[in-house]
Structures are given as structure tokens and as C-alpha cells.
Design an enzyme around this catalytic site. Structure first.
Site, PDB file in Angstrom:
ATOM      1  N   HIS A 198      -3.951   3.388  -3.063  1.00  0.00           N
ATOM      2  CA  HIS A 198      -3.556   2.000  -2.759  1.00  0.00           C
ATOM      3  C   HIS A 198      -4.766   0.926  -3.024  1.00  0.00           C
ATOM      4  O   HIS A 198      -4.595   0.031  -3.705  1.00  0.00           O
ATOM      5  CB  HIS A 198      -2.999   1.621  -1.590  1.00  0.00           C
ATOM      6  CG  HIS A 198      -2.461   0.459  -1.203  1.00  0.00           C
ATOM      7  ND1 HIS A 198      -2.935  -0.496  -0.316  1.00  0.00           N
ATOM      8  CD2 HIS A 198      -1.025  -0.216  -1.330  1.00  0.00           C
ATOM      9  CE1 HIS A 198      -2.404  -1.431  -0.333  1.00  0.00           C
ATOM     10  NE2 HIS A 198      -1.369  -1.325  -0.841  1.00  0.00           N
ATOM     11  N   ASP A 255       2.215  -1.428  -3.272  1.00  0.00           N
ATOM     12  CA  ASP A 255       2.794  -1.307  -1.776  1.00  0.00           C
ATOM     13  C   ASP A 255       3.923  -0.258  -1.473  1.00  0.00           C
ATOM     14  O   ASP A 255       3.915   0.742  -0.764  1.00  0.00           O
ATOM     15  CB  ASP A 255       3.082  -2.847  -1.271  1.00  0.00           C
ATOM     16  CG  ASP A 255       1.905  -3.587  -0.949  1.00  0.00           C
ATOM     17  OD1 ASP A 255       0.627  -3.129  -1.374  1.00  0.00           O
ATOM     18  OD2 ASP A 255       2.238  -4.710  -0.528  1.00  0.00           O
TER      19      ASP A 255
END
Length: 124
Positions: A47, A91
Site C-alpha cells: 500500500h 486502498d
């Protein structure tokens, strides 16, 4: 933005889990160094790398749109802004990664601390 990411995580995992991931391992939370400690921490590493590739908008602050289906657990990123869509995709992938690796979560890595993450970081 980070608030939406937390909401998406809660949607995908079907409970409020943000606090559990706020400071976990070497990468979950603000920034990151060292080697990911497990598959959950690796979700955060990926991420962070994804956010690092976003240009033209601010992944931590800019608002995007997405829909979540309770029936099948799908997250669909929407909107016309390609940069904000890229943030949403970062996300989305991370939220699904957390869900798929929830069995690797180990409370010993919660509030683990940077002092325990002194190894050389791997490249994105």
C-alpha cells in the site's frame, strides 16, 4: 484519503478494524522502514509503495468515490479523476489484502515500533 481508507477497510472486513492496523509491524501506520514482518504487514508495504507511485494528487488527503457491495464484498472505485481513482485502487487492494490475510495478524506486532524495524528496506 486516509479516513476513506479506514472506512473501506471496515466495509471489506465487516467490522471496525482501523485501530488494529493503525500501528502494526513495520509498515502499517504513518511511513515505514525495515522488512515487513508478516503477510498483514506486507499489505501495508505494498500500500505504501502504491501511494508512492501516485502523482498529481495527495493519497492521504484527496477524496475519491467508491461503492461497496455487502452482498459479494466487492469494492468498485468510481469517479472521473484518474489520480483519485488510482488512490482508491491502492486502498481497495490493501483492504482486500487485509481481509485475505487476516489469519496472519499477530498481536505481538501491534505497536511494534520502528526500533524493531532496523533491517534494510526492500525496494518497491
Amino acid at each position: 484519503n486516509l479516513w476513506q481508507f479506514g472506512q473501506m477497510m471496515s466495509d471489506v472486513m465487516r467490522k471496525n478494524v482501523v485501530f488494529k492496523y493503525l500501528s502494526y509491524g513495520c509498515y502499517c501506520g504513518w511511513g515505514g522502514i525495515g522488512q515487513p514482518k508478516d503477510a498483514t504487514d506486507r499489505c501495508c508495504f505494498v500500500h505504501d509503495c502504491c501511494y508512492g507511485k501516485v502523482t498529481g494528487c495527495d493519497p492521504k488527503m484527496d477524496i475519491y468515490t467508491y461503492t461497496y457491495s455487502k452482498e459479494n464484498g466487492d469494492v468498485v472505485c468510481g469517479g472521473d479523476d484518474p489520480c483519485k481513482k488510482q488512490i482508491c485502487e491502492c486502498d481497495r487492494v490493501a483492504a482486500i489484502c487485509f481481509r485475505d490475510n487476516k489469519d496472519t495478524y499477530d498481536s505481538k506486532y501491534w505497536f511494534y515500533g520502528a526500533k524493531n524495524c532496523q533491517e534494510d528496506s526492500e525496494p518497491c
